[in-house]
Design a protein around this motif. Sequence first.
Motif, PDB file in Angstrom:
ATOM      1  N   LYS A  51      28.528  11.218  -2.014  1.00  0.00           N
ATOM      2  CA  LYS A  51      27.751  11.251  -0.800  1.00  0.00           C
ATOM      3  C   LYS A  51      26.276  11.336  -1.146  1.00  0.00           C
ATOM      4  CE  LYS A  51      27.084  13.861   3.479  1.00  0.00           C
ATOM      5  NZ  LYS A  51      25.635  14.027   3.307  1.00  0.00           N
ATOM      6  N   PRO A  52      25.474  10.394  -0.659  1.00  0.00           N
ATOM      7  CA  PRO A  52      24.052  10.471  -0.940  1.00  0.00           C
ATOM      8  C   PRO A  52      23.465  11.785  -0.466  1.00  0.00           C
ATOM      9  CG  PRO A  52      24.610   8.334  -0.027  1.00  0.00           C
ATOM     10  CD  PRO A  52      25.839   9.198   0.106  1.00  0.00           C
ATOM     11  N   VAL A  53      22.658  12.376  -1.294  1.00  0.00           N
ATOM     12  CA  VAL A  53      22.012  13.638  -0.960  1.00  0.00           C
ATOM     13  C   VAL A  53      20.511  13.429  -1.049  1.00  0.00           C
ATOM     14  CG1 VAL A  53      21.700  16.047  -1.580  1.00  0.00           C
ATOM     15  CG2 VAL A  53      23.947  14.986  -1.849  1.00  0.00           C
ATOM     16  N   ASN A  54      19.829  13.634   0.039  1.00  0.00           N
ATOM     17  CA  ASN A  54      18.387  13.474   0.042  1.00  0.00           C
ATOM     18  C   ASN A  54      17.730  14.685  -0.596  1.00  0.00           C
ATOM     19  OD1 ASN A  54      18.500  11.009   1.265  1.00  0.00           O
ATOM     20  ND2 ASN A  54      18.088  11.761   3.333  1.00  0.00           N
ATOM     21  N   THR A  55      16.887  14.445  -1.562  1.00  0.00           N
ATOM     22  CA  THR A  55      16.143  15.504  -2.213  1.00  0.00           C
ATOM     23  C   THR A  55      14.693  15.399  -1.771  1.00  0.00           C
ATOM     24  OG1 THR A  55      17.598  15.372  -4.123  1.00  0.00           O
ATOM     25  CG2 THR A  55      15.492  16.523  -4.424  1.00  0.00           C
ATOM     26  N   PRO A  56      14.112  16.491  -1.261  1.00  0.00           N
ATOM     27  CA  PRO A  56      12.734  16.421  -0.777  1.00  0.00           C
ATOM     28  C   PRO A  56      11.802  15.824  -1.824  1.00  0.00           C
ATOM     29  CG  PRO A  56      13.733  18.524  -0.193  1.00  0.00           C
ATOM     30  CD  PRO A  56      14.703  17.826  -1.103  1.00  0.00           C
ATOM     31  N   GLY A  57      11.017  14.835  -1.405  1.00  0.00           N
ATOM     32  CA  GLY A  57      10.043  14.231  -2.297  1.00  0.00           C
ATOM     33  C   GLY A  57      10.605  13.165  -3.213  1.00  0.00           C
ATOM     34  N   LYS A  58      11.898  12.949  -3.189  1.00  0.00           N
ATOM     35  CA  LYS A  58      12.529  11.965  -4.060  1.00  0.00           C
ATOM     36  C   LYS A  58      13.161  10.846  -3.247  1.00  0.00           C
ATOM     37  CE  LYS A  58      13.648  15.025  -7.960  1.00  0.00           C
ATOM     38  NZ  LYS A  58      12.891  14.280  -8.988  1.00  0.00           N
ATOM     39  N   LYS A  59      13.082   9.629  -3.778  1.00  0.00           N
ATOM     40  CA  LYS A  59      13.798   8.514  -3.198  1.00  0.00           C
ATOM     41  C   LYS A  59      15.200   8.450  -3.805  1.00  0.00           C
ATOM     42  CE  LYS A  59       9.710   5.735  -2.157  1.00  0.00           C
ATOM     43  NZ  LYS A  59       9.032   4.422  -2.308  1.00  0.00           N
ATOM     44  N   THR A  60      16.104   7.769  -3.115  1.00  0.00           N
ATOM     45  CA  THR A  60      17.507   7.761  -3.523  1.00  0.00           C
ATOM     46  C   THR A  60      17.953   6.390  -4.012  1.00  0.00           C
ATOM     47  OG1 THR A  60      18.027   9.499  -1.920  1.00  0.00           O
ATOM     48  CG2 THR A  60      19.872   8.228  -2.781  1.00  0.00           C
ATOM     49  N   ILE A  61      18.597   6.388  -5.171  1.00  0.00           N
ATOM     50  CA  ILE A  61      19.235   5.192  -5.717  1.00  0.00           C
ATOM     51  C   ILE A  61      20.740   5.416  -5.658  1.00  0.00           C
ATOM     52  CG2 ILE A  61      19.463   3.651  -7.691  1.00  0.00           C
ATOM     53  CD1 ILE A  61      16.818   4.859  -8.756  1.00  0.00           C
ATOM     54  N   VAL A  62      21.453   4.578  -4.935  1.00  0.00           N
ATOM     55  CA  VAL A  62      22.907   4.691  -4.826  1.00  0.00           C
ATOM     56  C   VAL A  62      23.563   3.614  -5.684  1.00  0.00           C
ATOM     57  CG1 VAL A  62      24.904   4.488  -3.293  1.00  0.00           C
ATOM     58  CG2 VAL A  62      22.875   5.739  -2.538  1.00  0.00           C
ATOM     59  N   PHE A  63      24.420   4.047  -6.595  1.00  0.00           N
ATOM     60  CA  PHE A  63      25.244   3.128  -7.372  1.00  0.00           C
ATOM     61  C   PHE A  63      26.608   3.074  -6.704  1.00  0.00           C
ATOM     62  CE2 PHE A  63      21.970   4.088 -10.408  1.00  0.00           C
ATOM     63  CZ  PHE A  63      21.833   2.933 -11.160  1.00  0.00           C
ATOM     64  N   PHE A  64      26.950   1.918  -6.154  1.00  0.00           N
ATOM     65  CA  PHE A  64      28.151   1.757  -5.341  1.00  0.00           C
ATOM     66  C   PHE A  64      29.096   0.816  -6.081  1.00  0.00           C
ATOM     67  CE2 PHE A  64      30.404  -0.131  -1.628  1.00  0.00           C
ATOM     68  CZ  PHE A  64      30.830   1.038  -1.015  1.00  0.00           C
ATOM     69  N   GLY A  65      30.206   1.363  -6.609  1.00  0.00           N
ATOM     70  CA  GLY A  65      31.065   0.520  -7.421  1.00  0.00           C
ATOM     71  C   GLY A  65      32.455   1.071  -7.629  1.00  0.00           C
ATOM     72  N   VAL A 116      22.498  -0.264  -5.634  1.00  0.00           N
ATOM     73  CA  VAL A 116      23.045  -1.055  -6.732  1.00  0.00           C
ATOM     74  C   VAL A 116      24.524  -1.313  -6.439  1.00  0.00           C
ATOM     75  CG1 VAL A 116      23.376  -1.235  -9.219  1.00  0.00           C
ATOM     76  CG2 VAL A 116      21.404   0.034  -8.319  1.00  0.00           C
ATOM     77  N   LEU A 117      24.873  -2.567  -6.221  1.00  0.00           N
ATOM     78  CA  LEU A 117      26.223  -2.949  -5.808  1.00  0.00           C
ATOM     79  C   LEU A 117      26.997  -3.499  -6.996  1.00  0.00           C
ATOM     80  CD1 LEU A 117      28.398  -3.469  -3.698  1.00  0.00           C
ATOM     81  CD2 LEU A 117      27.159  -5.542  -3.011  1.00  0.00           C
ATOM     82  N   GLU A 118      28.041  -2.782  -7.398  1.00  0.00           N
ATOM     83  CA  GLU A 118      28.872  -3.168  -8.549  1.00  0.00           C
ATOM     84  C   GLU A 118      30.328  -3.205  -8.096  1.00  0.00           C
ATOM     85  OE1 GLU A 118      31.848  -2.610 -11.083  1.00  0.00           O
ATOM     86  OE2 GLU A 118      30.988  -0.602 -10.741  1.00  0.00           O
TER      87      GLU A 118
END
Length: 221
Positions: A33-47, A108-110
Amino acid sequence: MGLCLLISCGESGKRTSVDPGTDTQDISSEESKPVNTPGKKTIVFFGNSLTAGMGLEPEESFPARVQEKIDSLDMDYKVVNAGISGETTAGGESRISWLMRDRVDIFVLELGANDGLRGIPLSETRENLQAIIDTVKNHYPDVKIVLAGMQIPPNMGPEYTAEFREIFPDLARANQAYLIPFLLEDVAGIPELNQADGIHPTVEGQRKVAQNVWEILKPIL
């Protein structure tokens, strides 16, 4: 270069496996589950199992290695590993909306190798991958999409194998997405870089996969 049999479904390992017949729509975990971290952008690796790091510890998967590279450069990005062993494009399409509940900046779609190994009609694989991309873009129009190119052995015949390989660059062009030409470049078919099953990368193999990803991802960041 030889190709390994990509993605074995339902095998035992340190990571949870999903039987080929399992509907992954209701499968969820804190890890995926994507978790938003204050001040950080999120990269999701989906595979699938390649992303999940099947047979290894979570910190040995290639998304975790990418996070290490990001941290070493003091970049403000949080990597989320949303890989599920045994996942098909249909399974991914069924769970993608759930993952969009939190902000995604790079996706990132794998997916696709399991489809190819099962001989699923290539039109269905294309449609499912496009549907996943559309869902992500509909939620976050500014998201950057990275598509992981995949290849399969010639078991299904040369025409099927060749058309399968072209799905990924075709979709990347159509969606103005970034492309990793072949995720397992310099890993597939090399015994010392794959586990005993000959399918899933070893710790060192995952490091190489991470480098293949990083070559495309770093300029984006």
